[in-house]
Motif scaffolding. Structure first.
Motif, mmCIF file in Angstrom:
data_model
loop_
_atom_site.group_PDB
_atom_site.id
_atom_site.type_symbol
_atom_site.label_atom_id
_atom_site.label_comp_id
_atom_site.label_asym_id
_atom_site.label_seq_id
_atom_site.Cartn_x
_atom_site.Cartn_y
_atom_site.Cartn_z
ATOM 1 N N GLY A 78 -7.121 45.563 20.222
ATOM 2 C CA GLY A 78 -5.798 44.176 20.855
ATOM 3 C C GLY A 78 -5.587 43.466 20.072
ATOM 4 N N MET A 79 -5.847 43.255 18.718
ATOM 5 C CA MET A 79 -5.666 42.513 17.751
ATOM 6 C C MET A 79 -5.828 43.377 16.366
ATOM 7 N N GLY A 80 -5.251 43.460 15.309
ATOM 8 C CA GLY A 80 -5.489 43.952 13.963
ATOM 9 C C GLY A 80 -6.295 42.829 13.599
ATOM 10 N N ALA A 81 -7.048 43.981 12.007
ATOM 11 C CA ALA A 81 -7.696 43.228 11.212
ATOM 12 C C ALA A 81 -7.304 42.193 10.398
ATOM 13 N N GLY A 82 -5.657 42.432 10.267
ATOM 14 C CA GLY A 82 -5.166 41.494 9.977
ATOM 15 C C GLY A 82 -4.985 40.078 10.228
ATOM 16 N N ASP A 83 -4.604 40.219 11.356
ATOM 17 C CA ASP A 83 -4.697 39.198 12.374
ATOM 18 C C ASP A 83 -5.969 38.529 11.896
ATOM 19 N N MET A 84 -6.925 39.123 11.987
ATOM 20 C CA MET A 84 -8.634 38.923 12.360
ATOM 21 C C MET A 84 -9.039 37.940 10.040
ATOM 22 N N LYS A 85 -8.473 38.581 9.292
ATOM 23 C CA LYS A 85 -8.255 37.847 8.176
ATOM 24 C C LYS A 85 -7.501 36.980 8.139
ATOM 25 N N LEU A 86 -6.290 36.598 8.769
ATOM 26 C CA LEU A 86 -5.259 35.519 8.757
ATOM 27 C C LEU A 86 -5.939 34.329 8.772
ATOM 28 N N PHE A 87 -6.923 34.220 10.290
ATOM 29 C CA PHE A 87 -7.053 33.111 10.703
ATOM 30 C C PHE A 87 -8.478 32.529 10.003
ATOM 31 N N GLY A 88 -8.859 33.352 9.597
ATOM 32 C CA GLY A 88 -9.917 33.381 8.141
ATOM 33 C C GLY A 88 -10.093 32.642 7.278
ATOM 34 N N VAL A 89 -8.279 32.561 6.593
ATOM 35 C CA VAL A 89 -7.769 31.723 5.633
ATOM 36 C C VAL A 89 -7.282 30.920 6.292
ATOM 37 N N LEU A 90 -6.808 31.006 7.479
ATOM 38 C CA LEU A 90 -6.124 29.614 8.026
ATOM 39 C C LEU A 90 -7.130 28.869 8.214
ATOM 40 N N GLY A 91 -8.398 29.231 8.472
ATOM 41 C CA GLY A 91 -9.472 28.177 9.034
ATOM 42 C C GLY A 91 -9.902 27.660 8.359
ATOM 43 N N PHE A 92 -10.330 28.037 7.178
ATOM 44 C CA PHE A 92 -10.533 27.505 5.771
ATOM 45 C C PHE A 92 -9.226 26.474 5.050
ATOM 46 N N ILE A 93 -8.297 26.284 5.239
ATOM 47 C CA ILE A 93 -6.965 25.684 5.189
ATOM 48 C C ILE A 93 -6.870 24.451 6.542
ATOM 49 N N LEU A 94 -6.745 24.926 7.516
ATOM 50 C CA LEU A 94 -6.986 23.735 8.971
ATOM 51 C C LEU A 94 -7.842 23.301 9.656
ATOM 52 N N GLY A 95 -9.115 24.151 8.945
ATOM 53 C CA GLY A 95 -10.785 23.453 9.456
ATOM 54 C C GLY A 95 -10.314 23.933 11.188
ATOM 55 N N LEU A 96 -11.689 23.716 11.674
ATOM 56 C CA LEU A 96 -12.110 24.375 13.231
ATOM 57 C C LEU A 96 -11.104 23.867 14.369
ATOM 58 N N GLU A 97 -10.879 22.864 14.270
ATOM 59 C CA GLU A 97 -9.871 21.273 15.594
ATOM 60 C C GLU A 97 -8.650 22.571 15.462
ATOM 61 N N LYS A 98 -8.122 22.436 13.935
ATOM 62 C CA LYS A 98 -6.486 22.757 14.456
ATOM 63 C C LYS A 98 -6.458 24.589 14.011
ATOM 64 N N THR A 99 -6.995 24.890 13.529
ATOM 65 C CA THR A 99 -7.191 26.661 13.692
ATOM 66 C C THR A 99 -7.864 27.002 15.242
ATOM 67 N N LEU A 100 -8.328 26.014 15.878
ATOM 68 C CA LEU A 100 -8.239 26.638 17.538
ATOM 69 C C LEU A 100 -7.430 26.036 18.222
ATOM 70 N N LEU A 101 -5.768 25.768 17.883
ATOM 71 C CA LEU A 101 -4.611 24.818 18.433
ATOM 72 C C LEU A 101 -4.289 26.278 18.052
#
Length: 261
Positions: free
Chosen positions: A171-194
């Motif tokens: 339903g989602m792609g592996a690219g989305d998963m990897k992108l969220f991993g990188v974004l989580g590193f930058i933004l931290g958990l709270e902003k990534t969940l947002l």
């Protein structure tokens, strides 16, 4: 003076936006973007400098190739203009601080991904791998949160998307998963969940509208990257305000005062 600097950042963004268009369109098809000349995709004529002025060339030539008169995609001026606006917003938000570097890096990565995902429905691994070390350096220079928050912020969203991919069977792609991993590193958990919440909300609204207008068909694949990008930009620039508003909504100031009294 600030107006002149803002104008400079806008023009600076237009120029870089033109380059991001090239990277986003060539990288997924393994075409060299550093040495190959720009050509018209229809007639293959080599484009001169007058054809490559960001936004202006598109307007002056009335969105047509100067040689074969074929239509030029609106993705070119869109990418240039949005990059110019976001570079300007980054400067106005952070000024000449170290966090401005992080902001410009985030915008740059997201714009390349936007072009690539809109055109090919692909989020190139090479883009994520290129920017991740740069984000690490930026984090060393100007930590937005602790290293522990960066690691947790990367792993939890990555795992969430992985579960969604398994349960939804793609339903989602592996690219989305990897992108969220990188974004989580930058933004931290709270902003990534947002970011995840906002991207799902925006995606649901837009896709429902497109279905209603018969622009999108049921079960027709569509890129989720643009919604992640919009959610990321909102979270990065205004996430603190949104999270504070939400906490105050759940726990009004009077209630918080009585609890601490």
């Amino acid at each position: 003076m600030e107006v002149l600097v803002a104008i400079f950042f806008f023009i600076f963004g237009l120029v870089f936006g033109s380059f991001f268009n090239v990277v986003g369109l060539r990288l997924p098809v393994n075409k060299n973007f550093s040495t190959d000349f720009s050509i018209c995709p229809n007639c293959k004529h080599r484009l001169s400098w007058i054809d490559l002025i960001p936004v202006l060339s598109f307007i002056i030539q009335r969105s047509k190739c100067r040689y074969c008169k074929s239509k030029v995609s609106y993705i070119y001026p869109m990418g240039e203009t949005v990059t110019g606006i976001l570079f300007t917003v980054s400067y106005l938000k952070f000024g000449f601080t170290l966090e401005l570097i992080t902001a410009l890096l985030i915008v740059s990565m997201l714009m390349i991904i936007l072009i690539s995902d809109l055109t090919f429905m692909v989020i190139p691994n090479k883009v994520l791998l290129f920017f991740l070390p740069l984000f690490t350096i930026a984090h060393i220079l100007q930590p937005l949160h602790s290293w522990w928050a960066s690691i947790v912020g990367a792993l939890i969203p990555f795992g969430m998307i992985a579960i969604i991919i398994i349960v939804s069977r793609g339903g989602m792609g592996a690219g989305d998963m990897k992108l969220f991993g990188v974004l989580g590193f930058i933004l931290g958990l709270e902003k990534t969940l947002l970011t995840f919440f906002l991207s799902c909300l925006i995606g649901a609204i837009v896709s429902t509208l497109l279905l209603f207008l018969n622009i999108l068909k049921r079960k027709q694949p569509f890129p989720f990257g643009p919604y992640i990008i919009i959610g990321t930009l909102i979270s990065y620039f205004y996430g603190n305000e949104i999270i504070t508003w939400y906490v105050n909504l759940l726990f009004p100031i009077d209630t918080q005062a009585s609890l601490t009294a």
